[in-house]
Scaffold this motif. Structure first.
Motif, mmCIF file in Angstrom:
data_model
loop_
_atom_site.group_PDB
_atom_site.id
_atom_site.type_symbol
_atom_site.label_atom_id
_atom_site.label_comp_id
_atom_site.label_asym_id
_atom_site.label_seq_id
_atom_site.Cartn_x
_atom_site.Cartn_y
_atom_site.Cartn_z
ATOM 1 N N GLU A 169 0.857 -1.177 0.000
ATOM 2 C CA GLU A 169 0.000 0.000 0.000
ATOM 3 C C GLU A 169 0.898 1.234 0.000
ATOM 4 O OE1 GLU A 169 -2.277 1.917 -0.779
ATOM 5 O OE2 GLU A 169 -4.006 1.179 0.359
ATOM 6 N N GLN A 175 -3.883 5.113 5.926
ATOM 7 C CA GLN A 175 -5.102 4.649 5.283
ATOM 8 C C GLN A 175 -6.184 4.345 6.314
ATOM 9 O OE1 GLN A 175 -5.341 4.746 2.010
ATOM 10 N NE2 GLN A 175 -3.175 5.240 1.725
ATOM 11 N N LYS A 176 -7.428 4.646 5.971
ATOM 12 C CA LYS A 176 -8.544 4.325 6.867
ATOM 13 C C LYS A 176 -8.684 2.828 7.081
ATOM 14 C CE LYS A 176 -11.287 8.419 5.733
ATOM 15 N NZ LYS A 176 -12.565 8.920 5.179
#
Length: 393
Positions: A169, A175-176
């Motif tokens: 990622e 990131q949520k």
């Protein structure tokens, strides 16, 4: 929709139990969820489940018949990645929970994607909420947890040493969905690695762990490739378009191939009619359609009430579709006497040796506003956010 379950849940619900659910997930994952959890699951009938299953089976059968040359046209030239897979490892199919003209509650396809979603988180969430509300244990959807994790491991890790498999990622800690990354690490024993930390030597990729370079053989890809160019000051050694010696789980090309791009090709009672903007017929009324960019994520760029002026202003019309509007039905009663709407995402994993994908679980998004997406829940209300559906036995 199942009155006895809704009544029992609402009677047992308390703010303390809602907090306990969040606390248990935080303790199990090591971090809190970065998105809002709904206070409640939803309860769906056998009839609705049968409609979902029929729609999914039909959609999968139609996907399998789409020629490769049609799929190939979906991939932007600047986003084509070498060494494609024959089929995607993941399939998520989103349905609005709607009412048709006959007054029946029916699923209506919103979109679909061959991109991983919260597989680890949903398994953990289902277990936790069933622990907090024990009556839910008899309604659980997914296979037993050890079997679920093994299936996930078979798809993502395969025969590799988990040390040589990474979840990839960009800035994963921001990131949520970081809570899902943490649970994936816990379940599978793999590392989450930022794209900026990947090292490249020739055609081989590596990541650093405790001062040592570890070869990367498989990538569980969570990077949305076409968003990379929109991230300022991103510096990487590795470009997706390079020919490297790794196995993609799943290959980035599938993000484009199974997407809103194929909606105009699908036919079923649960599939609202869709058109590419240049193909929109004069016999249709624009007010009955939603405008969607082909490759946006999480509801970005969706126009619920497009006008002809909006359409005329689009320069790349081939990258947009018009999809017939569906109307989400407020069905899910909260403890304040108000109703929420919802959509349900059916989560599949597809082993390479299997002819069809396997349904693993589901993910529900609840709302009281027009856009059924966690990010659009701005209203101060309950029964909104990410959740799960349980089905009548």
């Amino acid at each position: 929709m199942i009155q006895k379950y809704r009544q029992q849940f609402n009677e047992e619900f308390s703010k303390e139990k809602y907090q306990l659910t969040q606390d248990k997930i935080r303790d199990n994952a090591g971090i809190e969820a970065g998105f809002r959890l709904s206070e409640s699951p939803i309860f769906l009938s056998k009839d609705f489940k049968n409609k979902l299953d029929d729609a999914c089976e039909t959609i999968v059968a139609q996907i399998k018949k789409i020629p490769e040359e049609v799929f190939a046209k979906a991939i932007p030239e600047n986003c084509k990645v070498p060494n494609d897979n024959a089929k995607p490892h993941f399939l998520a199919i989103d349905f609005g929970i709607c009412k048709n003209e006959a007054g029946e509650i029916v699923p209506q396809l919103i979109e679909l994607q061959a991109f991983p979603t919260l597989y680890a988180f949903q398994e953990e969430y289902e277990g936790v909420i069933s622990e907090v509300y024990p009556f839910l244990q008899d309604l659980r959807n997914s296979m037993p947890k050890p079997q679920y994790i093994q299936f996930l491991k078979d798809v993502i890790v395969g025969e590799e040493n988990p040390e040589n498999v990474i979840l990839l990622e960009i800035y994963p800690e921001k990131q949520k969905t970081a809570v899902d990354f943490a649970l994936t690490e816990k379940y599978l024993g793999i590392k989450t690695v930022c794209l900026t930390k990947v090292k490249k030597q020739g055609k081989k990729l590596f990541y650093e762990n405790e001062g040592k370079l570890i070869p990367i053989h498989r990538i569980y890809n969570r990077v949305i490739f076409d968003e990379i160019d929109n991230i300022p000051d991103l510096v990487t050694e590795f470009d997706f378009r390079e020919d490297v010696e790794v196995k993609w789980i799943t290959h980035p090309n599938w993000f484009f191939k199974i997407s809103k791009y194929i909606l105009p090709l699908l036919e079923h009672d649960s599939v609202p009619k869709s058109y590419f903007v240049p193909d929109f017929p004069a016999t249709e009324d624009l007010k009955n359609f939603v405008l969607k960019p082909l490759f946006s994520f999480a509801g970005s760029g969706v126009n619920l009430d497009p006008t002809q002026e909006t359409i005329d202003a689009i320069e790349d019309k081939e990258n947009f579709i018009l999809q017939r509007k569906v109307h989400y039905e407020p069905l899910f009663l909260d403890t304040n006497g108000e109703y929420s709407k919802a959509e349900i995402r059916m989560l599949f994993l597809w082993k390479e040796e299997d002819a069809t994908p396997t349904l693993m679980d589901n993910l529900v998004r609840m709302t009281k506003v027009a856009m059924v997406n966690v990010d659009f829940n701005k209203k101060d209300a309950i029964w909104i956010g990410s959740s799960i559906g349980f089905f009548e036995k």
